[in-house]
Design an enzyme around this catalytic site. Sequence first.
Site, PDB file in Angstrom:
ATOM      1  N   ASN A 108       1.086  -1.349  -0.490  1.00 16.33           N
ATOM      2  CA  ASN A 108       0.317   0.163  -0.250  1.00 16.33           C
ATOM      3  C   ASN A 108       0.997   1.258  -0.170  1.00 16.33           C
ATOM      4  O   ASN A 108       1.955   1.207   0.952  1.00 16.33           O
ATOM      5  CB  ASN A 108      -0.723  -0.263   1.139  1.00 16.33           C
TER       6      ASN A 108
ATOM      7  N   HIS B 238       1.065   5.215   1.116  1.00 16.11           N
ATOM      8  CA  HIS B 238       0.451   6.343   2.444  1.00 16.11           C
ATOM      9  C   HIS B 238       0.999   7.224   2.340  1.00 16.11           C
ATOM     10  O   HIS B 238       2.196   7.663   2.887  1.00 16.11           O
ATOM     11  CB  HIS B 238       0.030   5.117   4.201  1.00 16.11           C
TER      12      HIS B 238
ATOM     13  N   SER C  42       5.425   6.624   2.371  1.00 13.83           N
ATOM     14  CA  SER C  42       5.535   5.416   2.925  1.00 13.83           C
ATOM     15  C   SER C  42       4.615   3.860   2.762  1.00 13.83           C
ATOM     16  O   SER C  42       3.790   4.572   1.692  1.00 13.83           O
ATOM     17  CB  SER C  42       4.645   5.066   4.748  1.00 13.83           C
TER      18      SER C  42
ATOM     19  N   ASP D 289      -3.374   0.264   7.373  1.00 10.48           N
ATOM     20  CA  ASP D 289      -1.751   1.334   7.523  1.00 10.48           C
ATOM     21  C   ASP D 289      -0.802   0.839   8.605  1.00 10.48           C
ATOM     22  O   ASP D 289       0.200   1.521   7.948  1.00 10.48           O
ATOM     23  CB  ASP D 289      -1.713   2.548   7.737  1.00 10.48           C
TER      24      ASP D 289
END
Length: 223
Positions: free
Chosen positions: A108, A110, A137, A146
């Site tokens: 992911n 973020h 990140s 997250d």
Amino acid sequence: MAFEIVVLVSGFGSNLQALIDAAKAHPDQYRIKAVICNRPQAYALERARQANIPYFTICAAAGQTRESYDQQLNQQLETLQPDLIVMAGFMRILSAGFTEKWQHKLINIHPSLLPKYPGLNTHQRALDARDAIHGISIHYVNAEVDGGPVIAQAQLEIKSQDSAETLAQRIHELEHQLLPAVVLAIATKKIHYNLAHHQVTFLGDEIQAPLSLENLYRAKSTD
Ligand code: GRF
């Protein structure tokens, strides 16, 4: 055979575009097998269409549970069998069962320097806290929102005249460089997730701190 990724999106898809452009530049290293989106009106779908990438829209039905949605998503991924799933602005929280199953293949992006500011409104929160530094990140995904081991970060200095809007724009510029660089490093096996120890390795060694763009570019130039 090239490394195959599936990109999950919800909105504008500028990060998807950065991945499409990088895949075109490195066709032997990875290809985008499909795009999956949870919003039929998302511009990201138009980007997939223009790039001739198969796309699927999986919308949550009214009252549908998270688990049931994730089962649908899981089925689609089972069919696609990607080497890596990239959440590039996919605005859904995933259930623990889903993340457990895919965690070694699921990353992911973020817009904050995790562990600071998981969740939403990260730019405003950095401004409200009078932070001097903000950033992005890229991390492997686990059941925590997250959460999951951070792979790489990039940062910028917050200027006195910055607003949440100017930060969002500058953050996007960082994302468009770092995300393709991380995907390329995973595709070429420079970055690896050691599932048994929940550790990220880079060039064979466990990373002690998030990788920078410079680390990734340096490793690429030695290919
Ligand atoms: C990015 O800022 C990403 O960090 C966040 O959602 C945004 C998506 O932007 N998770 P885009 O759709 O790729 O333009």
